[in-house]
Design an enzyme around this catalytic site. Structure first.
Site, mmCIF file in Angstrom:
data_model
loop_
_atom_site.group_PDB
_atom_site.id
_atom_site.type_symbol
_atom_site.label_atom_id
_atom_site.label_comp_id
_atom_site.label_asym_id
_atom_site.label_seq_id
_atom_site.Cartn_x
_atom_site.Cartn_y
_atom_site.Cartn_z
ATOM 1 N N ASP A 43 0.837 -1.198 0.000
ATOM 2 C CA ASP A 43 0.000 0.000 0.000
ATOM 3 C C ASP A 43 0.876 1.253 0.000
ATOM 4 O O ASP A 43 2.056 1.200 0.375
ATOM 5 C CB ASP A 43 -0.913 -0.015 1.231
ATOM 6 C CG ASP A 43 -2.264 0.609 0.964
ATOM 7 O OD1 ASP A 43 -2.319 1.554 0.151
ATOM 8 O OD2 ASP A 43 -3.260 0.161 1.553
ATOM 9 N N TRP A 55 -3.482 3.407 -5.849
ATOM 10 C CA TRP A 55 -4.796 3.924 -6.270
ATOM 11 C C TRP A 55 -4.792 4.636 -7.625
ATOM 12 O O TRP A 55 -5.659 5.455 -7.902
ATOM 13 C CB TRP A 55 -5.365 4.860 -5.190
ATOM 14 C CG TRP A 55 -5.127 4.333 -3.819
ATOM 15 C CD1 TRP A 55 -5.730 3.247 -3.236
ATOM 16 C CD2 TRP A 55 -4.195 4.829 -2.865
ATOM 17 N NE1 TRP A 55 -5.228 3.043 -1.974
ATOM 18 C CE2 TRP A 55 -4.279 4.000 -1.711
ATOM 19 C CE3 TRP A 55 -3.277 5.900 -2.860
ATOM 20 C CZ2 TRP A 55 -3.497 4.210 -0.590
ATOM 21 C CZ3 TRP A 55 -2.495 6.100 -1.726
ATOM 22 C CH2 TRP A 55 -2.621 5.258 -0.616
ATOM 23 N N GLY A 56 -3.801 4.321 -8.460
ATOM 24 C CA GLY A 56 -3.757 4.910 -9.789
ATOM 25 C C GLY A 56 -3.300 6.341 -9.828
ATOM 26 O O GLY A 56 -3.310 6.973 -10.898
ATOM 27 N N ASP A 73 -10.383 3.313 -3.614
ATOM 28 C CA ASP A 73 -11.037 2.119 -3.087
ATOM 29 C C ASP A 73 -12.475 1.977 -3.583
ATOM 30 O O ASP A 73 -13.214 2.967 -3.685
ATOM 31 C CB ASP A 73 -11.050 2.150 -1.558
ATOM 32 C CG ASP A 73 -9.652 2.079 -0.967
ATOM 33 O OD1 ASP A 73 -8.712 1.732 -1.703
ATOM 34 O OD2 ASP A 73 -9.513 2.378 0.224
#
Length: 509
Positions: free
Chosen positions: A3, A37-38, A58
């Site tokens: 993450d 998350w791009g 998300d």
């Protein structure tokens, strides 16, 4: 999964490349999932860094969240392939926030996009219907096909999508997807799918688990939020399968994707249809339409066809009249069809259920829009908030609406992309508001636009609005509109900083 939370400003490419090197140094086979998350466009640089990368923020267990993520991931098909995949986040199938129909569309979209199928539900608690979706081996086979190609959108119009995925044996997987809240018919040809020209084609419905033949057109009548997934191939023995038949019933709508509104005391036209896309004929085609008690349905064209040849359609128009005393609500419009197929000894029966929406009374007076009950709403993050700003999570988690230092006691809190619709019944004339990005959510990446639509006509467009722009005064003429739509569009950067407020939004009726 690695993450990107609390990254302390470290460059994402450097951070994930170092982790790749550390994992490789272990000498073990490890799947490396990149989760930033791009935000840094990993599809452009992470092919040789990780095996999959998140394409968006998300997901949550809602239709709007799922669809917005799917559409963003559709655009990235060229970047996926064996060993490097676009990851639109976990499956929400079975968590309870969507219907089984919507979950089936969710699973179909992830499968044809060659996305990782990561179950996000507690399998100790889900329903048998959830297992039916998650255990569909034919759909999973499309997802896992060794050719490793992500399905691409070959057509997209008004919330209707056609996605195609080539398979290793030469077949084509096709998904027909209806994003909208109204029913629709979608079709595609074998030539559009890239199949070789043939006399007939074999069409396997991966959800109905039936096989038929077609002369070249693949079609489906889709309910709101519905989809159909097929595996299509050229077939020399096409005649061994019954002709593919599509049945449907559609009512008049105000604009593409509109709710099927019918007003008390008025009539509306419904059309039933039977389409034979095969080469062989069907016979004795009979259509009927059943409406709620107290309503009437009268056929205004023939409802019987003695013979329906291949590649032909048969339509019947019906005048459906709603009594003046009809109560507000959603009502089924049930169509039934019978016909004789050359591959069945007994008559074939098909059912199709459309819907009619009877709205409540039209508003009267000079009103705050936030005091009205909307027909429907969608929002980019969390729900649309009434008289507070959007907090992205659950209902009521936002604070006061504040735009450039001014606090508004009344209004709507949205997050792009968002849409709120109100029934006005031709009674209203004007919408006014003060709009802008909420003060507490301003970010350099904030970028939206505000629109007001009167039925199918755009009557206001703010143009681009960023987080530093002054508040804008909005005034839009909506005279004669049956439905008024308030829309916020993302500025195109796909970021999560588009908290768009509608301060003191009023409507004059």
């Amino acid at each position: 999964m690695y993450d990107n939370c609390n990254n302390q400003g470290v460059d994402a490419k450097l951070r994930y490349t170092k982790m790749r090197d550390a994992l490789e140094a272990t000498g073990r086979k490890i799947v490396f999932s990149i989760c930033e998350w791009g935000q840094n466009k990993p599809w452009e640089w992470a092919k040789d860094v990780g095996h999959l990368w998140r394409t968006t923020g998300d997901i949550n267990d809602s239709w709007n969240s799922m669809v917005s993520i799917a559409k963003r991931t559709m655009e990235l098909a060229d970047h996926a392939g064996p060993g490097h995949w676009n990851d639109p986040d976990m499956l929400e199938v079975g968590n309870g926030g969507m219907t089984n129909l919507e979950y089936r569309s969710h699973f179909s979209l992830w499968s044809i996009m060659a996305a990782p199928l990561l179950i996000g539900a507690d399998l100790r608690k889900v329903s048998p219907e959830t297992f039916e979706i998650l255990e569909n081996r034919e759909v999973i086979a499309v997802n896992q096909d060794k050719l490793g190609v992500q399905g691409k959108v070959i057509r997209s119009e008004g919330g209707n999508f056609v996605l195609v995925k080539p398979l290793s044996n030469g077949d084509k997987a096709v998904l027909l997807f209806n994003e909208n809240d109204s029913a629709t018919n979608i079709s595609v040809t074998a030539q559009e799918l890239g199949l070789t020209k043939a006399v007939g084609y074999k069409v396997r419905d991966l959800w109905a688990k039936t096989t038929a033949h077609t002369a070249g057109t693949i079609s489906a009548a889709l309910p709101p939020h519905g989809s159909a997934m097929f595996r299509v191939s050229a077939a020399k023995d096409w005649y061994a399968y019954p002709p593919a038949i599509t049945t449907a019933a559609d009512g008049e709508i105000l604009y593409p994707g509109a709710l099927p509104i019918v007003q008390p005391g008025k009539s509306v036209t419904y059309t039933t249809s039977v389409s034979n896309t095969g080469r062989l004929p069907i016979a004795a085609v009979q259509a009927t339409l059943n409406v709620p008690q107290g309503w009437t349905a009268k056929a205004t064209s023939s409802s019987f066809k003695p013979l329906l040849p291949g590649e032909k359609s048969f339509r019947t128009t019906w005048q459906v009249t709603v009594p003046p005393t009809a109560t507000p609500g959603r009502f089924p419009i049930n169509a039934s069809f019978t016909f004789h197929s050359p591959h069945d000894t007994n008559p074939v029966t098909r059912q199709y259920t459309a819907e009619a929406l009877v709205p409540g009374p039209a508003p009267k007076g000079d009103l705050f829009v936030s005091d009205l009950k909307w027909l429907r709403s969608t929002n980019g993050h969390g729900p649309v908030e009434i008289d507070t700003t959007n907090g992205e999570g659950k209902q009521g988690d936002g604070g006061p609406i504040t735009i450039r230092g001014k606090v508004f006691a009344k209004g709507l809190g949205t997050h792009a992309p968002a849409q709120i619709e109100y029934y006005t019944g031709g009674n209203c004339s004007k919408v006014t508001a003060t709009v802008g990005i909420d003060d507490r959510k301003v970010n350099p990446l904030s970028l939206v636009s505000y629109e007001v639509w009167a039925d199918n006509t755009k009557v206001y467009d703010s143009g681009p609005v960023n987080g530093t722009d002054a508040a804008k005064s909005l005034e839009a003429t909506v005279s004669g509109a049956t439905v008024v739509r308030l829309i916020v569009r993302d500025g195109g950067n796909g970021k999560s900083y588009d908290h768009a407020d509608w301060g003191d939004v009023r409507i004059s009726c």
